[in-house]
Each structure stands twice: as C-alpha cells, then as structure tokens.
Design a protein around this motif. Sequence first.
Motif, short mmCIF file in Angstrom:
data_model
loop_
_atom_site.label_atom_id
_atom_site.label_comp_id
_atom_site.label_asym_id
_atom_site.label_seq_id
_atom_site.Cartn_x
_atom_site.Cartn_y
_atom_site.Cartn_z
N GLY A 1 9.14 23.53 4.12
CA GLY A 1 9.35 22.09 3.99
C GLY A 1 8.15 21.23 4.36
N PRO A 2 7.45 21.49 5.48
CA PRO A 2 6.31 20.65 5.85
C PRO A 2 5.21 20.59 4.79
CG PRO A 2 7.03 21.90 7.74
CD PRO A 2 7.80 22.44 6.56
N THR A 3 5.04 21.68 4.04
CA THR A 3 4.03 21.66 2.97
C THR A 3 4.46 20.73 1.84
OG1 THR A 3 3.26 23.89 3.50
CG2 THR A 3 2.77 23.07 1.29
N ASN A 4 5.73 20.77 1.50
CA ASN A 4 6.23 19.82 0.49
C ASN A 4 6.04 18.38 0.97
OD1 ASN A 4 7.15 21.78 -1.36
ND2 ASN A 4 9.06 22.04 -0.22
N GLN A 5 6.31 18.16 2.26
CA GLN A 5 6.19 16.80 2.80
C GLN A 5 4.76 16.31 2.77
OE1 GLN A 5 7.95 16.23 6.69
NE2 GLN A 5 7.04 14.19 6.94
N ILE A 6 3.81 17.14 3.21
CA ILE A 6 2.42 16.68 3.25
C ILE A 6 1.88 16.50 1.84
CG2 ILE A 6 1.37 18.99 3.40
CD1 ILE A 6 0.14 15.67 4.96
N GLU A 7 2.35 17.29 0.88
CA GLU A 7 1.90 17.11 -0.50
C GLU A 7 2.32 15.74 -1.02
OE1 GLU A 7 1.62 19.92 -4.37
OE2 GLU A 7 3.65 19.68 -3.57
N ALA A 8 3.56 15.34 -0.72
CA ALA A 8 4.04 14.02 -1.15
C ALA A 8 3.29 12.90 -0.44
CB ALA A 8 5.54 13.91 -0.88
N GLU A 9 3.01 13.08 0.85
CA GLU A 9 2.31 12.05 1.62
C GLU A 9 0.86 11.92 1.17
OE1 GLU A 9 5.00 12.30 5.71
OE2 GLU A 9 3.00 13.21 5.69
N LEU A 10 0.24 13.04 0.81
CA LEU A 10 -1.13 13.00 0.30
C LEU A 10 -1.19 12.28 -1.05
CD1 LEU A 10 -2.45 16.59 1.13
CD2 LEU A 10 -3.30 14.44 2.10
N ALA A 11 -0.19 12.51 -1.89
CA ALA A 11 -0.16 11.85 -3.20
C ALA A 11 -0.11 10.34 -3.03
CB ALA A 11 1.05 12.34 -4.01
N ALA A 12 0.71 9.86 -2.09
CA ALA A 12 0.79 8.42 -1.83
C ALA A 12 -0.51 7.90 -1.24
CB ALA A 12 1.96 8.13 -0.88
N TYR A 13 -1.13 8.70 -0.40
CA TYR A 13 -2.39 8.30 0.23
C TYR A 13 -3.49 8.12 -0.82
CZ TYR A 13 -6.76 8.93 2.91
OH TYR A 13 -8.03 8.79 3.43
N PHE A 14 -3.64 9.08 -1.71
CA PHE A 14 -4.70 8.99 -2.71
C PHE A 14 -4.41 7.95 -3.79
CE2 PHE A 14 -5.98 13.19 -1.01
CZ PHE A 14 -7.33 12.92 -0.82
N ARG A 15 -3.16 7.51 -3.89
CA ARG A 15 -2.86 6.39 -4.78
C ARG A 15 -3.07 5.06 -4.06
NH1 ARG A 15 1.87 9.56 -6.13
NH2 ARG A 15 3.09 8.21 -4.75
N ALA A 16 -3.53 5.13 -2.81
CA ALA A 16 -3.76 3.95 -1.96
C ALA A 16 -2.47 3.16 -1.74
CB ALA A 16 -4.85 3.05 -2.55
N GLU A 17 -1.35 3.88 -1.69
CA GLU A 17 -0.06 3.25 -1.46
C GLU A 17 0.37 3.31 0.00
OE1 GLU A 17 1.81 4.31 -5.88
OE2 GLU A 17 2.65 5.22 -4.06
N SER A 18 0.02 4.42 0.67
CA SER A 18 0.43 4.59 2.07
C SER A 18 -0.53 5.54 2.78
CB SER A 18 1.85 5.15 2.14
OG SER A 18 2.18 5.49 3.47
N ALA A 19 -0.93 5.15 3.97
CA ALA A 19 -1.78 6.01 4.78
C ALA A 19 -1.00 6.57 5.97
CB ALA A 19 -3.00 5.24 5.28
N LYS A 20 0.32 6.54 5.85
CA LYS A 20 1.18 7.01 6.93
C LYS A 20 1.53 8.48 6.72
CE LYS A 20 5.41 5.79 9.43
NZ LYS A 20 6.62 4.93 9.44
N PHE A 21 1.24 9.30 7.73
CA PHE A 21 1.56 10.72 7.68
C PHE A 21 2.57 11.01 8.77
CE2 PHE A 21 -2.81 10.59 5.92
CZ PHE A 21 -2.57 11.19 4.70
N ASP A 22 3.77 11.38 8.37
CA ASP A 22 4.85 11.66 9.32
C ASP A 22 5.14 13.14 9.48
OD1 ASP A 22 5.38 8.97 9.94
OD2 ASP A 22 6.57 8.74 8.11
N VAL A 23 4.43 13.98 8.74
CA VAL A 23 4.69 15.42 8.82
C VAL A 23 4.47 15.91 10.26
CG1 VAL A 23 2.29 16.00 8.18
CG2 VAL A 23 4.13 17.66 7.80
#
Length: 356
Positions: free
Chosen positions: A237-259
């Motif tokens: 699960g944590p890998t799925n979570q960080i993949e989604a958070e990285l996608a938002a980060y590189f879209r400049a939508e969110s720099a929040k990492f909760d993993v």
Amino acid sequence: MLFQLPNHETLYEALVARDPSYDGRAYVGVTSTGVFCRLTCPARKPKPENCRFFDTVSACIEAGFRPCNRCHPLAPTAKADPAIEILLDALEKNPGYRWKEDTLITRGFDPSTVRRTFKRHFGMTFLEMARLSRIRNGFETLSRGGRVIDAQIDANFDSPSGFRTAFARLLGQSPSSLMEGGLLRADWIETPIGAMIAVSDKSTLHLLEFADRKGLPTELKKLRRLSKGGLGIGRYGPTNQIEAELAAYFRAESAKFDVPLAFHGSAFTRSVWEVLRQIPVGKICSYSDIAKAVGKPSATRGVARANGANQIALVIPCHRVVGADGSLTGYGGGLWRKQYLIELERRFTVSAKAKK
C-alpha cells in the motif's frame, strides 16, 4: 532560511566563469540588450555595469527583461540542448529500443559528443540511460509475477547473463535471488525526471530513490540486512500511496506527502531529516542553517553526511539545501534534478500567492 544572492562582484565572476553551480539559483539581466540569461550562457559577456542579478525567472520578467534565445533560461538546463531533447523524446516514444553507437551515427549524432553531453548533464551516458529504460520493462514483468526468462525478453536482452548483470547492477542482486513475498517489496515508479525505485513493507515506505543513483545497490543491501525478511519485487500500500502523491507533486498540485516513513539512521541523522521536512516548499537553506536548527551549529559536515544518507528522496527534501553562497551543491540524483525540483517548487509559491 531564504537564499540571499551573493554580492554583485561574486555573481559577475560566476558569470564570466560560466559557473554551473548557480544554474537555477541566479540569473543576469543585461540592461544594454533587455534580455536575461543563465550565468552559463555562451553569449559574449556584458560589462559589469550593464548587469542586474536576480534569484528567480519571475523577478527577471517583472523587471522587464525577456528570455535569452541562446541559453533558454525558461527551460531546464539539459533541455536547452537540442540533441538531448531529440534523444530523450525518442527514448520516451520507444523505451524498449536497443540503442547502440551505430544507431546514433545513423541518426546524425556524434557518439562521443552525445556521451559527453549526457554525462555532463545527467551523470550517465545516453546508452546507459537507454539500457536502464529497457531494464524497467523486465522489472515490470517480474513485478507481475513473470519468469526471469520472460523479463529478459521483455527487456530486449539477447543473453540471460547480460540481463542478470544489468539487473544486479541496479538492485545489487540477481533477479533469481529476489524473494517471493518478501517482507520488503521494491517497485518502479515513473516520474518526469526519471524512474524511481520505491521499497515498502505493508505499513511504511523505507526507500525512494532515483533508479540511476549509483549508491542505490548499497542502500538496498543495507535494507535487506536490516529487514532480515528479504527483498522481493512488487508493492504494498505505501508504494501505491507515494506514487499518487508524487503524481500530484509533479503536476504542481500538492507538495504534501502523508505516506508513513521508516527512518534508518542514527539519532542525529534522523534529527537532520526531521528539520529537512520542515523546510517550506519554495524555500531553501544552507547546511549551516540545518546545523543551527538541530542545535549543533558546528556540525555542518555531519549535516552534509546526513543529507547524503537520505534514502527517501523528495519526501525528505534534501534538494532544498544549497551552499552557503547560494550555489547548487552535490545531490545524489544529479544537479539537473535539483535545479528542476527547485524551479518546480517555485510554481507552488507563485500559485499560492495568486490565490490570495
């Protein structure tokens, strides 16, 4: 902890020397031409009195300067080279293609020039980059439960030994030695600045590194020793979570990492990592700033070592640490990535200001 531009004389000397350590950190506006450039611009250098220095592209534009057509300050440094852009585009369109020096010649490139250019910008040659891209295909096959021979074919390797060697160079062990259902599982995550390897257990992320980082096999070896449960291919699960958070980060939508993170380091090293996580998006600081923040102002070298020991890139933002003079300093993922990340995070601050 905000970066302060060095004095005019220091910056002008860097301009004359075409010092690459200031790429992404300082720009020069030339009053006699009305353009702004990187300090590494190949154009003839202006007189000192015709130079105005800025710390951001937006500051240059706001001051009325337009971007230079030679050094392309609006683009990441590497992409300003036409050969790099053409080859990266070709690699993206056909990641499984087996590139050779003869192929480069056929396409009108000089192999030695391409080798030097990619090595300078990315720390690896184009052929090494293309080889890594092919290994990804094999990696994904193994991740789906495929056989090693199938992974070799999907990676477009003629010989089993060649595939095993290339794979072991990446992960520090052969594909056949990976445990099925290991306590830790490694998987591949694509990003706009290159592939990353994520390693997690069922509850926490242990490692997130660029796949081409030379120290990756050593870091994975340490994890295998610490876990005692072996390393397998796949994801929790944590890998799925960080993949989604990285996608938002590189879209400049969110720099929040909760993993949830697993820290593997001494008490001092972990304290440095915690301070790194407190650096606001769009801000940078120096090693001495970090040393003061952890209560050991004389431990600048220790901070640098802790920075280099970071195994969870981006989430623990060691890319936000620069030299005392504001120049880009060593980054395990490569200075070109550090420049990209700093420029990306400036978009977060610009966006935040626009919303106010």
